[in-house]
Scaffold this motif. Structure first.
Motif, PDB file in Angstrom:
ATOM      1  N   TYR A   1      -4.553   5.816  -0.714  1.00  0.00           N
ATOM      2  CA  TYR A   1      -5.323   6.956  -0.218  1.00  0.00           C
ATOM      3  C   TYR A   1      -5.539   6.808   1.284  1.00  0.00           C
ATOM      4  O   TYR A   1      -6.254   5.908   1.732  1.00  0.00           O
ATOM      5  N   LEU A   2      -4.950   7.708   2.046  1.00  0.00           N
ATOM      6  CA  LEU A   2      -4.949   7.597   3.514  1.00  0.00           C
ATOM      7  C   LEU A   2      -6.033   8.411   4.193  1.00  0.00           C
ATOM      8  O   LEU A   2      -6.144   8.390   5.419  1.00  0.00           O
TER       9      LEU A   2
ATOM     10  N   GLU B   1      -4.339   1.788  10.469  1.00  0.00           N
ATOM     11  CA  GLU B   1      -3.054   1.848   9.771  1.00  0.00           C
ATOM     12  C   GLU B   1      -2.870   3.191   9.087  1.00  0.00           C
ATOM     13  O   GLU B   1      -1.782   3.796   9.154  1.00  0.00           O
ATOM     14  N   ALA B   2      -3.930   3.669   8.432  1.00  0.00           N
ATOM     15  CA  ALA B   2      -3.840   4.969   7.754  1.00  0.00           C
ATOM     16  C   ALA B   2      -3.551   6.082   8.756  1.00  0.00           C
ATOM     17  O   ALA B   2      -2.722   6.970   8.507  1.00  0.00           O
TER      18      ALA B   2
ATOM     19  N   VAL C   1      -1.876  10.874   0.911  1.00  0.00           N
ATOM     20  CA  VAL C   1      -1.604   9.648   0.154  1.00  0.00           C
ATOM     21  C   VAL C   1      -0.229   9.122   0.537  1.00  0.00           C
ATOM     22  O   VAL C   1       0.623   9.867   1.040  1.00  0.00           O
ATOM     23  N   ALA C   2      -0.031   7.828   0.303  1.00  0.00           N
ATOM     24  CA  ALA C   2       1.285   7.215   0.468  1.00  0.00           C
ATOM     25  C   ALA C   2       1.683   6.607  -0.875  1.00  0.00           C
ATOM     26  O   ALA C   2       0.886   5.897  -1.495  1.00  0.00           O
ATOM     27  N   ASN C   3       2.904   6.888  -1.320  1.00  0.00           N
ATOM     28  CA  ASN C   3       3.398   6.385  -2.599  1.00  0.00           C
ATOM     29  C   ASN C   3       4.528   5.380  -2.377  1.00  0.00           C
ATOM     30  O   ASN C   3       5.430   5.613  -1.565  1.00  0.00           O
ATOM     31  N   LYS C   4       4.455   4.297  -3.115  1.00  0.00           N
ATOM     32  CA  LYS C   4       5.546   3.323  -3.135  1.00  0.00           C
ATOM     33  C   LYS C   4       5.960   3.121  -4.583  1.00  0.00           C
ATOM     34  O   LYS C   4       5.152   2.715  -5.417  1.00  0.00           O
TER      35      LYS C   4
ATOM     36  N   ILE D   1       0.135   5.882   9.923  1.00  0.00           N
ATOM     37  CA  ILE D   1       1.068   6.344   8.890  1.00  0.00           C
ATOM     38  C   ILE D   1       1.079   7.866   8.831  1.00  0.00           C
ATOM     39  O   ILE D   1       2.139   8.492   8.735  1.00  0.00           O
ATOM     40  N   ARG D   2      -0.112   8.471   8.895  1.00  0.00           N
ATOM     41  CA  ARG D   2      -0.176   9.939   8.902  1.00  0.00           C
ATOM     42  C   ARG D   2       0.552  10.499  10.120  1.00  0.00           C
ATOM     43  O   ARG D   2       1.295  11.481  10.032  1.00  0.00           O
ATOM     44  N   LYS D   3       0.343   9.863  11.281  1.00  0.00           N
ATOM     45  CA  LYS D   3       0.962  10.342  12.531  1.00  0.00           C
ATOM     46  C   LYS D   3       2.479  10.261  12.466  1.00  0.00           C
ATOM     47  O   LYS D   3       3.181  11.214  12.836  1.00  0.00           O
TER      48      LYS D   3
END
Length: 451
Positions: A373-374, A266-267, A429-432, A270-272
């Motif tokens: 943290y991805l 999944e990480a 990183v991904a922020n929500k 998401i980066r891709k």
């Protein structure tokens, strides 16, 4: 740094006195090196003065100076021969080579790494036995924590530098003695701030901040029995068979780390998906948004409707937090990749001004943050909560959660945080960000008992 061989100099003051004599000899060698370098630079200055005088003189004449065959010859000779000799001179290398050889001849009589560690332990032992105030000790004063008056005054006073404190802290840090490392790294940070780095220093402000952040993180769990780890379901049937690992990092502000929040696949996805849309990150600037030197990163926004993995992530956030993360009650997923020395200086996630662009969704302020943290980071990149005085290092695939607002809607000043500079690694990183509206009931029955 000297080699790892065993040293005994720190075990006897007689040996320390002998070290003074050894340094005097090194000073003599350094004086010779400085004299040779000064002469080399003087020669370069003479060449510089001669060439600039020509350009200020005959080359500025109204007549063509190159018409003079002598001037033309000298110009060609300078460019082909003299400039070459100046630029490719090995004199500097020869001078430093002599200094290094002099140092190597004396190396057997100089302190070893064990001596440095032993001397650092000596300072910490004095600190503990006599209950000394570290900040005063750094300034050359022997003051106990319980009494601000020097209980002994030295005839010869000396002070410690930021790099001195960093090395003492590093010795404690390498032994996982985080009680001492915190105290000494705090002094190192204080002294490094506002001073220029010197070539003889081993540490830097960034090094001290990163080591301090991790040192704070490690003893935090032993200071407060209310901080714990557990398997968490949030009362959701979907999590009963596979609860999530929850680590309570802090109670004020309430900060939680959910381990294994996303999978490696999944990480990666998401980066891709974020890569094509990465743009320089912006910050709120009045009613608009703008780039800033204090935020070194690129970011992209992903919609749950465009990517299945983002939709699954939103569902998981809702399961764990009980919050409504569907637009407009939450922002789209922001994916961030930090650059060289990438960082984000101290800031609040919630709006601190009524004119903030965050209010354009018309769903209130940012009530909560989920940071995922991805990627792993080898060194640096911690998330530091400034006023709360603790930091969280990057934990790959984990998610960090905190409330930005008190229940009365006022911003929680203890959530002031920063992204520490990345030393080694590629930080993603991904922020929500979840907004206030539609969260009231869910917040009452979710996550923490904040009053």
């Amino acid at each position: 740094m000297p080699d790892e061989s065993f040293g005994e100099m720190f075990t006897s003051m007689l040996s320390v006195n002998q070290a003074v004599s050894a340094e005097r000899k090194l000073i003599d060698h350094l004086i010779i090196y400085i004299e040779h370098e000064a002469q080399r630079l003087e020669d370069i200055k003479r060449f510089f003065s001669r060439v600039t005088s020509l350009h200020d003189g005959i080359y500025n004449e109204p007549s063509d100076p190159i018409a003079n065959p002598i001037a033309a010859f000298k110009l060609v000779k300078r460019l082909k021969s003299e400039w070459l000799n100046v630029v490719h001179s090995t004199e500097a290398e020869e001078n430093i080579k002599v200094l290094r050889e002099d140092y190597r001849r004396m190396e057997s009589s100089l302190p070893k790494l064990e001596d440095l560690r032993g001397a650092a332990h000596g300072l910490m032992r004095l600190q503990d036995v006599y209950n000394l105030h570290v900040e005063s000790l750094v300034r050359g004063h022997f003051q106990q924590i319980s009494d601000p008056v020097d209980f002994y005054k030295l005839s010869v006073s000396d002070m410690l530098s930021g790099d001195d404190c960093f090395l003492v802290g590093k010795v404690a840090y390498d032994l996982e003695d985080y009680y001492h490392s915190v105290l000494w790294f705090e002094e190192a940070v204080r002294l490094f701030r506002g001073t220029e780095w010197s070539p003889e220093n081993e540490g830097t402000l960034e090094d001290a901040l990163d080591h301090l952040a991790f040192s704070h993180f490690k003893p935090k769990h032993f200071e407060n029995p209310s901080l714990f780890c557990d398997y968490f379901t949030n009362g959701s049937p979907a999590l009963f068979l596979q609860p999530i690992r929850r680590e309570i990092i802090s109670l004020q502000p309430y900060v939680v780390l959910f381990h294994g929040f996303v999978t490696q696949a999944e990480a990666k996805n998401i980066r891709k998906y974020a890569m094509p849309g990465l743009r320089r990150s912006v910050v709120a600037s009045g009613m608009n948004q703008a780039t800033a030197e204090y935020r070194i990163s690129k970011s992209a926004w992903l919609k749950e409707s465009a990517h299945e993995v983002v939709g699954k992530l939103d569902q998981r956030i809702t399961l764990v937090t009980g919050l409504n993360v569907q637009p407009p009650y939450a922002e789209y997923l922001q994916v961030v990749n930090y650059g060289i020395g990438g960082h984000y200086e101290p800031h609040f996630d919630h709006a601190t001004s009524d004119s903030s662009p965050l209010y354009r969704l018309k769903t209130g302020n940012r009530v909560a943050t989920i940071m995922i943290y991805l990627s792993p980071v080898q060194a640096g990149g911690s998330t530091a909560f400034i006023y709360a005085n603790f930091s969280v290092p990057v934990v790959q695939n984990a998610a960090l959660f905190w409330w930005n607002l008190h229940k009365n809607g006022q911003g929680n000043v203890d959530t002031l945080h920063a992204g520490c500079p990345v030393i080694v690694g590629n930080k993603w990183v991904a922020n929500k960000w979840v907004h206030e509206y539609e969260q009231e009931f869910r917040r009452r029955c979710s996550l923490n008992p904040e009053e």
